[in-house]
Design a protein around this motif. Structure first.
Motif, PDB file in Angstrom:
ATOM      1  N   ASP A 116       0.786  -1.228   0.000  1.00 25.05           N
ATOM      2  CA  ASP A 116       0.000   0.000   0.000  1.00 25.05           C
ATOM      3  C   ASP A 116       0.821   1.283   0.000  1.00 25.05           C
ATOM      4  N   ASN A 117       1.892   1.319  -0.787  1.00 23.83           N
ATOM      5  CA  ASN A 117       2.649   2.551  -0.968  1.00 23.83           C
ATOM      6  C   ASN A 117       1.898   3.376  -2.009  1.00 23.83           C
ATOM      7  N   ASP A 118       1.232   4.412  -1.543  1.00 18.80           N
ATOM      8  CA  ASP A 118       0.363   5.223  -2.393  1.00 18.80           C
ATOM      9  C   ASP A 118       1.179   6.029  -3.397  1.00 18.80           C
ATOM     10  N   ALA A 119       0.681   6.106  -4.616  1.00 25.74           N
ATOM     11  CA  ALA A 119       1.286   6.918  -5.671  1.00 25.74           C
ATOM     12  C   ALA A 119       0.192   7.792  -6.264  1.00 25.74           C
ATOM     13  N   SER A 120       0.575   8.797  -7.002  1.00 25.79           N
ATOM     14  CA  SER A 120      -0.405   9.734  -7.543  1.00 25.79           C
ATOM     15  C   SER A 120      -1.383   9.073  -8.508  1.00 25.79           C
ATOM     16  N   ASN A 121      -0.982   7.965  -9.121  1.00 24.79           N
ATOM     17  CA  ASN A 121      -1.862   7.302 -10.091  1.00 24.79           C
ATOM     18  C   ASN A 121      -2.028   5.813  -9.786  1.00 24.79           C
ATOM     19  N   GLY A 122      -1.919   5.445  -8.507  1.00 21.32           N
ATOM     20  CA  GLY A 122      -2.124   4.050  -8.150  1.00 21.32           C
ATOM     21  C   GLY A 122      -1.467   3.683  -6.844  1.00 21.32           C
ATOM     22  N   VAL A 123      -1.112   2.416  -6.741  1.00 20.86           N
ATOM     23  CA  VAL A 123      -0.517   1.882  -5.524  1.00 20.86           C
ATOM     24  C   VAL A 123       0.655   0.975  -5.894  1.00 20.86           C
TER      25      VAL A 123
END
Length: 165
Positions: A116-123
């Protein structure tokens, strides 16, 4: 997906970053998504046979194979750990299936070490191994026998007594 050379948990992703650059996938991963990326740590890349890495990283003819390998780590859509369940089969962007198992979370047997490392366009889920698409282990004989369009070739090889396995 926004690339990070080092995640907050200290797992290096420089090998993945170098592979994404070499494969020309930076723009695709920066797209709107959403995506789910299973990102192998550097130790995972070091565990790949050296001759395969040499081909993928130094021979331009193998760039399509590198791209295919990387797309095997990517799903369309955003799947957080809570969305994953034991036995889940998901289609990677290279067209092959990935299988999720739980306790601990793993993808094709590769343990998720940071989920669950969040990114601006997903995970992004950090994994301890490189996911290997089927072509890595298939011989020419495997390819010929599994492709119905090559049945005549397979028959001719059998008649000629040629074993490609």
């Amino acid at each position: 997906m926004e690339s990070k050379a080092k995640e907050k948990n200290g797992n290096e992703l420089q090998g993945l970053t170098a592979a994404v650059v070499r494969a020309g996938l930076i723009d695709a991963l920066a797209g709107p998504g959403p995506f789910t990326l299973f990102a192998p740590i550097d130790d995972a890349f070091r565990a790949v046979p050296a001759d395969l890495l040499e081909h993928l990283f130094s021979n331009d003819e193998f760039i399509p194979h590198l791209r295919n390998l990387l797309l095997y780590h990517l799903l369309s859509g955003e799947s957080f750990a809570i969305d994953l369940f034991d036995g889940l089969v998901a289609d990677a962007l290279n067209g092959e299936a990935l299988t999720v198992t739980l306790h601990p979370i793993a993808v094709n047997g590769n343990k998720v070490i940071s989920a669950d490392n969040d990114a601006s366009n997903g995970v992004v889920h950090i994994i301890d191994g490189v996911l290997t698409p089927s072509w890595i282990f298939n011989s020419i004989g495997d390819r010929v026998s599994s492709d119905g369009d090559l049945s005549v070739l397979q028959t001719l090889l059998t008649i000629a007594g040629i074993d490609l396995s």
